[in-house]
Enzyme design. Structure first.
Site, mmCIF file in Angstrom:
data_model
loop_
_atom_site.group_PDB
_atom_site.id
_atom_site.type_symbol
_atom_site.label_atom_id
_atom_site.label_comp_id
_atom_site.label_asym_id
_atom_site.label_seq_id
_atom_site.Cartn_x
_atom_site.Cartn_y
_atom_site.Cartn_z
ATOM 1 N N CYS A 1 0.809 -1.226 0.000
ATOM 2 C CA CYS A 1 0.000 0.000 0.000
ATOM 3 C C CYS A 1 0.839 1.271 0.000
ATOM 4 C CB CYS A 1 -0.947 -0.011 1.195
ATOM 5 S SG CYS A 1 -1.963 -1.510 1.286
ATOM 6 N N HIS B 1 -3.433 6.630 2.572
ATOM 7 C CA HIS B 1 -3.909 5.348 2.054
ATOM 8 C C HIS B 1 -5.329 5.068 2.531
ATOM 9 C CE1 HIS B 1 -4.310 1.205 1.081
ATOM 10 N NE2 HIS B 1 -4.099 0.778 2.308
ATOM 11 N N ASN C 1 -10.178 -0.765 -0.238
ATOM 12 C CA ASN C 1 -8.727 -0.633 -0.155
ATOM 13 C C ASN C 1 -8.132 -1.158 -1.460
ATOM 14 O OD1 ASN C 1 -5.984 -1.036 0.309
ATOM 15 N ND2 ASN C 1 -6.252 -1.746 2.410
#
Length: 326
Positions: free
Chosen positions: A111, A253, A283
Site C-alpha cells: 500500500c 492510504h 482498499n
C-alpha cells in the site's frame, strides 16, 4: 532533480460489488462492513488483469497530456498483484503501449508502493525533456479468500497514476519525502507465498509454485498504522521545514475510514483535510493514493499550488510519504 505532475488518470473495472452482494457468498452484512470500515462497495475485475488496468491509465495520461509515447523515458508500476512473477507488469504495459524507447520496472511495497515509485522516479527526471509514467495498479480480488470476511470485504481492484516531467522551474511538484521499512514485522501482512517444496534439480515435470491467499493480522496492522504513521507524517512535515497547518490536503492510504478519522485527530487537523473515497472503492493498495489524487484533481478539490501530503502504509511493513505542491 525534482518533478512536476502534469497529468493524473485512473482506470476501474466496470463490475461493482456492494456489501449486500457479499452477503450471498459469506456470513456478513452491509451494517457489519460499513460500521467497521466505511466501505459500501468496491470494483472487482471480471476479465482485466493488473497490466490491463495500468495500460488504460498510461494511455489516458498520454491522451490528456498530448505527450507522444516516444517521449516517455520510463514506466514504473507499483503493484503487489502482478500478472506474472516475471515479466514485470511495467514491461507488459511498455510493450502494449508501444513505448519502445522507455525502460520499465515494478516496485513491490504494497500500500506504500505508489509513494516508493515516486521516489524512484525522481532519479529519471533529469531534464524538462524527461517524462515518466508512475502507476499504482492492483487486482487484489484474485488473491483473496472469499470465504474470509475479515479480509475479503476490505479490498477492491483498480489503477491510477501520474505523468511526471523533469523541471528546473519554481513550478516543481516535489517538496520532500520520508520512506520507512519495518522488516521485523513483515509477517503481519503476506500474500502469494512461494515456498521451496522440494529440490527442483533433476525432477521431471513442471515446477510447483505455492500460491497462498492474502493474509493480514488486522489488529497488529491497525496498531502499526495508528502508532507509527501519524508520527511519521509529523516528522516528514517538520523535516521539510513546514507545519501541519500549512498542509492543504492529507491524501492517506484508503484503508479504513475509522483509521483515517483517528489519524486526523492524532495530528490535530480537521477531517476535511483528509479526503476519502474508500466508500466506493475499498482498499486498492498501491492504487489507493493515485486514485484519490486523480479524483480530487478531476473534481477541482485539489488545485495547482496546493500543498499535499501523500502517505502510504502497509505490507513490509512500510510507510511512504511524499510531500508535493500540486
Amino acid at each position: 532533480m525534482a518533478f512536476k505532475i502534469i497529468e493524473t488518470a485512473s482506470a476501474l473495472p466496470a463490475n461493482i460489488v456492494t456489501n449486500d452482494d457479499l452477503t450471498a457468498i459469506m456470513e456478513t452484512s452491509n451494517e457489519w462492513i460499513e460500521s467497521r470500515t466505511g466501505i459500501l462497495e468496491r470494483r472487482i475485475s471480471e476479465t482485466e488483469n493488473t497490466s490491463d488496468l495500468c495500460l488504460r491509465v498510461a494511455q489516458t495520461l498520454l491522451d490528456k497530456s498530448g505527450i507522444a509515447v516516444s517521449q516517455i523515458k520510463a514506466i514504473i508500476v507499483a503493484t503487489m498483484t502482478p500478472d506474472y512473477y516475471t515479466p514485470s507488469t511495467a514491461a507488459i504495459v511498455q510493450g502494449r503501449l508501444g513505448a519502445d524507447q522507455a525502460f520499465a520496472f515494478d516496485i513491490s511495497a504494497a500500500c506504500s508502493g505508489f509513494t516508493y515509485a515516486l521516489s524512484a522516479a525522481r532519479g529519471y527526471v533529469q531534464t524538462p525533456d524527461d517524462y515518466v509514467l508512475v502507476i499504482g495498479g492492483e487486482v487484489i480480488s484474485k488473491m483473496l479468500d472469499w470465504s474470509d470476511r475479515s479480509t475479503a470485504v476490505l479490498f477492491g481492484d483498480g489503477a491510477a497514476g501520474v505523468l511526471l516531467q523533469g523541471t528546473t522551474s519554481d513550478q516543481e511538484s516535489w517538496v520532500s519525502e520520508k520512506l520507512i521499512t519495518i522488516g521485523t514485522e513483515s509477517d503481519q501482512l503476506v500474500s502469494g507465498y512461494a515456498p521451496v517444496k522440494r529440490p527442483n534439480f533433476g525432477q521431471v515435470g513442471q515446477t510447483q509454485v505455492g500460491i497462498d491467499f492474502f493474509k493480514m493480522t488486522g489488529k497488529a496492522i491497525y496498531q502499526f498504522s495508528t502508532r507509527r504513521v501519524p508520527k511519521a507524517i509529523e516528522a516528514a512535515v517538520l523535516e521539510a521545514g513546514l507545519t501541519l497547518d500549512q498542509i492543504d490536503h492529507f491524501l492517506v492510504h484508503q484503508a479504513n475510514s475509522r483509521l483515517i478519522t483517528k489519524m486526523a485527530s492524532m495530528l490535530d487537523q480537521p477531517l476535511t483535510k483528509f479526503p476519502m473515497n474508500l466508500q466506493h472503492y475499498g482498499n486498492t493498495s498501491a492504487a489507493s493514493i493515485p486514485l484519490l489524487l486523480a479524483e480530487q484533481v478531476e473534481t477541482n478539490q485539489i488545485k495547482r499550488g496546493d500543498l499535499c501530503v501523500l502517505c502510504g502504509f502497509g505490507g513490509g511493513l512500510t510507510i511512504g510519504i511524499q510531500i508535493i505542491r500540486y
